[in-house]
Scaffold this motif. Structure first.
Motif, PDB file in Angstrom:
ATOM      1  N   TRP A  33       0.912  -1.126   0.128  1.00 40.45           N
ATOM      2  CA  TRP A  33       0.136   0.035  -0.080  1.00 40.45           C
ATOM      3  C   TRP A  33       0.767   1.308  -0.107  1.00 40.45           C
ATOM      4  CZ3 TRP A  33      -4.618  -0.521  -0.975  1.00 40.45           C
ATOM      5  CH2 TRP A  33      -5.763   0.658  -0.840  1.00 40.45           C
ATOM      6  N   PRO A  34       0.562   2.267  -0.867  1.00 36.95           N
ATOM      7  CA  PRO A  34       1.423   3.321  -1.121  1.00 36.95           C
ATOM      8  C   PRO A  34       1.611   4.249   0.377  1.00 36.95           C
ATOM      9  CG  PRO A  34       0.032   3.155  -2.867  1.00 36.95           C
ATOM     10  CD  PRO A  34      -0.243   2.331  -1.764  1.00 36.95           C
ATOM     11  N   SER A  35       0.753   4.427   1.295  1.00 35.38           N
ATOM     12  CA  SER A  35       1.006   5.257   2.507  1.00 35.38           C
ATOM     13  C   SER A  35       1.680   4.346   3.426  1.00 35.38           C
ATOM     14  CB  SER A  35      -0.491   5.405   2.846  1.00 35.38           C
ATOM     15  OG  SER A  35      -0.974   4.354   3.092  1.00 35.38           O
ATOM     16  N   ASN A  36       2.050   2.971   3.302  1.00 38.92           N
ATOM     17  CA  ASN A  36       2.779   2.302   4.324  1.00 38.92           C
ATOM     18  C   ASN A  36       4.168   2.564   3.935  1.00 38.92           C
ATOM     19  OD1 ASN A  36       0.595   1.688   5.620  1.00 38.92           O
ATOM     20  ND2 ASN A  36       0.485  -0.346   4.744  1.00 38.92           N
ATOM     21  N   ARG A  37       4.645   2.938   2.800  1.00 42.22           N
ATOM     22  CA  ARG A  37       6.001   2.917   2.278  1.00 42.22           C
ATOM     23  C   ARG A  37       6.980   3.904   3.301  1.00 42.22           C
ATOM     24  NH1 ARG A  37       8.297   2.297  -2.944  1.00 42.22           N
ATOM     25  NH2 ARG A  37       6.270   2.300  -3.600  1.00 42.22           N
ATOM     26  N   LYS A  38       6.411   4.934   3.635  1.00 41.28           N
ATOM     27  CA  LYS A  38       7.477   5.496   4.898  1.00 41.28           C
ATOM     28  C   LYS A  38       7.733   4.660   6.130  1.00 41.28           C
ATOM     29  CE  LYS A  38       3.747   8.386   6.774  1.00 41.28           C
ATOM     30  NZ  LYS A  38       3.180   9.693   7.194  1.00 41.28           N
ATOM     31  N   HIS A  39       6.641   3.917   6.378  1.00 43.08           N
ATOM     32  CA  HIS A  39       7.185   3.197   7.824  1.00 43.08           C
ATOM     33  C   HIS A  39       7.793   2.090   7.296  1.00 43.08           C
ATOM     34  CE1 HIS A  39       3.519   5.264   9.721  1.00 43.08           C
ATOM     35  NE2 HIS A  39       2.910   4.908   8.654  1.00 43.08           N
ATOM     36  N   PHE A  40       7.701   1.520   6.213  1.00 49.22           N
ATOM     37  CA  PHE A  40       8.726   0.302   5.857  1.00 49.22           C
ATOM     38  C   PHE A  40      10.323   0.840   5.586  1.00 49.22           C
ATOM     39  CE2 PHE A  40       4.525  -2.116   4.762  1.00 49.22           C
ATOM     40  CZ  PHE A  40       4.717  -2.644   6.038  1.00 49.22           C
ATOM     41  N   THR A  41      10.284   2.020   4.951  1.00 45.56           N
ATOM     42  CA  THR A  41      11.430   2.722   4.605  1.00 45.56           C
ATOM     43  C   THR A  41      12.338   2.993   6.064  1.00 45.56           C
ATOM     44  OG1 THR A  41      10.701   3.310   2.604  1.00 45.56           O
ATOM     45  CG2 THR A  41      12.787   4.549   3.580  1.00 45.56           C
ATOM     46  N   ARG A  42      11.340   3.596   6.900  1.00 42.65           N
ATOM     47  CA  ARG A  42      11.979   3.983   8.405  1.00 42.65           C
ATOM     48  C   ARG A  42      12.228   2.832   8.933  1.00 42.65           C
ATOM     49  NH1 ARG A  42       9.762   4.597  13.469  1.00 42.65           N
ATOM     50  NH2 ARG A  42       7.677   4.296  12.334  1.00 42.65           N
ATOM     51  N   ALA A  43      11.908   1.919   8.960  1.00 41.15           N
ATOM     52  CA  ALA A  43      12.325   0.417   9.631  1.00 41.15           C
ATOM     53  C   ALA A  43      13.266  -0.156   9.196  1.00 41.15           C
ATOM     54  CB  ALA A  43      10.842  -0.600   9.500  1.00 41.15           C
ATOM     55  N   LYS A  44      13.375  -0.227   7.702  1.00 40.10           N
ATOM     56  CA  LYS A  44      14.718  -0.638   7.105  1.00 40.10           C
ATOM     57  C   LYS A  44      15.826  -0.083   7.235  1.00 40.10           C
ATOM     58  CE  LYS A  44      14.887   0.219   2.454  1.00 40.10           C
ATOM     59  NZ  LYS A  44      14.688   0.162   1.139  1.00 40.10           N
ATOM     60  N   THR A  45      15.890   1.210   7.529  1.00 39.78           N
ATOM     61  CA  THR A  45      17.075   2.291   7.657  1.00 39.78           C
ATOM     62  C   THR A  45      17.220   2.728   8.842  1.00 39.78           C
ATOM     63  OG1 THR A  45      15.798   4.394   7.097  1.00 39.78           O
ATOM     64  CG2 THR A  45      17.128   3.166   5.305  1.00 39.78           C
TER      65      THR A  45
END
Length: 56
Positions: A33-45
């Motif tokens: 889902w496009p709005s979850n991208r920032k959460h997953f990017t933050r978790a990744k980095t």
């Protein structure tokens, strides 16, 4: 209505399959889902943001 073992197993297998397929589709939709991208990017980095020092 008489439910024997074979009928119960067939019912469980067929509806269990549909349940797991639906659950899998919900997880995939949530992950992409496009709005979850920032959460997953933050978790990744986020692990890279911490200092690399020994613990005290």
């Amino acid at each position: 209505m008489d439910l024997d073992y074979d009928t119960l197993v067939a019912f469980s297998k067929s509806w269990g399959l549909f349940y797991l397929m639906g659950f899998f589709l919900c997880v995939v939709v949530y992950a992409f889902w496009p709005s979850n991208r920032k959460h997953f990017t933050r978790a990744k980095t986020s692990i890279l943001d911490q200092d690399d020092k020994p613990w005290r």
